[in-house]
Scaffold this motif. Structure first.
Motif, PDB file in Angstrom:
ATOM      1  N   UNK A 138      39.528  46.309  35.516  1.00  0.00           N
ATOM      2  CA  UNK A 138      40.000  46.764  36.824  1.00  0.00           C
ATOM      3  C   UNK A 138      38.940  46.406  37.857  1.00  0.00           C
ATOM      4  N   UNK A 139      39.384  45.837  38.969  1.00  0.00           N
ATOM      5  CA  UNK A 139      38.465  45.476  40.054  1.00  0.00           C
ATOM      6  C   UNK A 139      39.000  46.129  41.320  1.00  0.00           C
ATOM      7  N   UNK A 140      38.253  47.096  41.871  1.00  0.00           N
ATOM      8  CA  UNK A 140      38.746  47.833  43.044  1.00  0.00           C
ATOM      9  C   UNK A 140      38.657  47.015  44.337  1.00  0.00           C
ATOM     10  N   UNK A 141      39.444  47.442  45.319  1.00  0.00           N
ATOM     11  CA  UNK A 141      39.394  46.828  46.646  1.00  0.00           C
ATOM     12  C   UNK A 141      37.984  46.936  47.196  1.00  0.00           C
ATOM     13  N   UNK A 142      37.546  45.895  47.883  1.00  0.00           N
ATOM     14  CA  UNK A 142      36.208  45.859  48.465  1.00  0.00           C
ATOM     15  C   UNK A 142      35.192  45.141  47.603  1.00  0.00           C
ATOM     16  N   UNK A 143      35.517  44.878  46.346  1.00  0.00           N
ATOM     17  CA  UNK A 143      34.600  44.191  45.441  1.00  0.00           C
ATOM     18  C   UNK A 143      34.499  42.707  45.785  1.00  0.00           C
ATOM     19  N   UNK A 144      33.322  42.144  45.537  1.00  0.00           N
ATOM     20  CA  UNK A 144      33.124  40.707  45.705  1.00  0.00           C
ATOM     21  C   UNK A 144      33.395  40.046  44.356  1.00  0.00           C
ATOM     22  N   UNK A 145      34.193  38.978  44.381  1.00  0.00           N
ATOM     23  CA  UNK A 145      34.568  38.276  43.156  1.00  0.00           C
ATOM     24  C   UNK A 145      34.332  36.783  43.322  1.00  0.00           C
ATOM     25  N   UNK A 146      34.335  36.077  42.192  1.00  0.00           N
ATOM     26  CA  UNK A 146      34.230  34.622  42.205  1.00  0.00           C
ATOM     27  C   UNK A 146      35.471  34.054  41.529  1.00  0.00           C
ATOM     28  N   UNK A 147      36.005  32.975  42.087  1.00  0.00           N
ATOM     29  CA  UNK A 147      37.206  32.340  41.547  1.00  0.00           C
ATOM     30  C   UNK A 147      36.827  31.532  40.301  1.00  0.00           C
ATOM     31  N   UNK A 148      37.500  31.842  39.188  1.00  0.00           N
ATOM     32  CA  UNK A 148      37.241  31.171  37.918  1.00  0.00           C
ATOM     33  C   UNK A 148      38.297  30.103  37.641  1.00  0.00           C
ATOM     34  N   UNK A 149      39.527  30.342  38.077  1.00  0.00           N
ATOM     35  CA  UNK A 149      40.607  29.383  37.870  1.00  0.00           C
ATOM     36  C   UNK A 149      41.576  29.472  39.042  1.00  0.00           C
ATOM     37  N   UNK A 150      42.218  28.361  39.379  1.00  0.00           N
ATOM     38  CA  UNK A 150      43.121  28.286  40.527  1.00  0.00           C
ATOM     39  C   UNK A 150      44.413  27.601  40.110  1.00  0.00           C
ATOM     40  N   UNK A 151      45.549  28.242  40.452  1.00  0.00           N
ATOM     41  CA  UNK A 151      46.869  27.679  40.189  1.00  0.00           C
ATOM     42  C   UNK A 151      47.617  27.590  41.505  1.00  0.00           C
ATOM     43  N   UNK A 152      47.759  26.380  42.050  1.00  0.00           N
ATOM     44  CA  UNK A 152      48.435  26.234  43.343  1.00  0.00           C
ATOM     45  C   UNK A 152      49.850  26.798  43.302  1.00  0.00           C
ATOM     46  N   UNK A 153      50.349  27.319  44.393  1.00  0.00           N
ATOM     47  CA  UNK A 153      49.686  27.275  45.683  1.00  0.00           C
ATOM     48  C   UNK A 153      48.844  28.509  46.002  1.00  0.00           C
ATOM     49  N   UNK A 154      49.056  29.662  45.340  1.00  0.00           N
ATOM     50  CA  UNK A 154      48.432  30.897  45.801  1.00  0.00           C
ATOM     51  C   UNK A 154      47.931  31.838  44.715  1.00  0.00           C
ATOM     52  N   UNK A 155      47.660  31.363  43.513  1.00  0.00           N
ATOM     53  CA  UNK A 155      47.235  32.254  42.436  1.00  0.00           C
ATOM     54  C   UNK A 155      45.833  31.892  41.965  1.00  0.00           C
ATOM     55  N   UNK A 156      44.994  32.926  41.810  1.00  0.00           N
ATOM     56  CA  UNK A 156      43.632  32.720  41.312  1.00  0.00           C
ATOM     57  C   UNK A 156      43.334  33.740  40.211  1.00  0.00           C
ATOM     58  N   UNK A 157      42.454  33.345  39.312  1.00  0.00           N
ATOM     59  CA  UNK A 157      41.883  34.264  38.328  1.00  0.00           C
ATOM     60  C   UNK A 157      40.437  34.459  38.731  1.00  0.00           C
ATOM     61  N   UNK A 158      39.986  35.711  38.755  1.00  0.00           N
ATOM     62  CA  UNK A 158      38.665  36.022  39.287  1.00  0.00           C
ATOM     63  C   UNK A 158      37.848  36.881  38.331  1.00  0.00           C
ATOM     64  N   UNK A 159      36.539  36.856  38.545  1.00  0.00           N
ATOM     65  CA  UNK A 159      35.591  37.715  37.826  1.00  0.00           C
ATOM     66  C   UNK A 159      34.678  38.337  38.867  1.00  0.00           C
ATOM     67  N   UNK A 160      34.131  39.492  38.543  1.00  0.00           N
ATOM     68  CA  UNK A 160      33.183  40.138  39.464  1.00  0.00           C
ATOM     69  C   UNK A 160      31.997  39.203  39.718  1.00  0.00           C
ATOM     70  N   UNK A 161      31.581  39.149  40.962  1.00  0.00           N
ATOM     71  CA  UNK A 161      30.433  38.315  41.332  1.00  0.00           C
ATOM     72  C   UNK A 161      29.149  39.094  41.067  1.00  0.00           C
ATOM     73  N   UNK A 162      28.121  38.392  40.678  1.00  0.00           N
ATOM     74  CA  UNK A 162      26.811  39.002  40.508  1.00  0.00           C
ATOM     75  C   UNK A 162      26.089  38.935  41.843  1.00  0.00           C
ATOM     76  N   UNK A 163      26.048  40.060  42.531  1.00  0.00           N
ATOM     77  CA  UNK A 163      25.415  40.103  43.858  1.00  0.00           C
ATOM     78  C   UNK A 163      24.176  40.934  43.854  1.00  0.00           C
TER      79      UNK A 163
END
Length: 66
Positions: free
Chosen positions: A41-66
């Motif tokens: 679960x990743x709550x609103x406001x979290x910073x993430x990094x895009x791991x995979x992209x499926x055009x036109x508008x879908x991404x798979x993300x992981x929490x960013x190390x900030x």
């Protein structure tokens, strides 16, 4: 898209399609988002990094190390 950071604007979780805002093409655009780990679960406001992209508008993300 892969490697870009974004901010979660709609909670991402199991059985949920979240939303992230990512800076692209000189602006910021919304993308449908799924977590790369199926039970994460990743709550609103979290910073993430895009791991995979499926055009036109879908991404798979992981929490960013900030």
């Amino acid at each position: 898209m892969v490697g870009k950071q974004g901010r979660v604007t709609g909670k991402i979780g199991p059985g949920l399609v979240g939303e992230v805002m990512v800076a692209v093409r000189g602006g910021v655009e919304a993308f449908y988002a799924h977590a790369t780990l199926p039970d994460e679960e990743i709550p609103a406001g979290s910073v993430v990094v895009v791991v995979d992209y499926f055009p036109p508008r879908t991404v798979y993300v992981a929490r960013a190390l900030v």
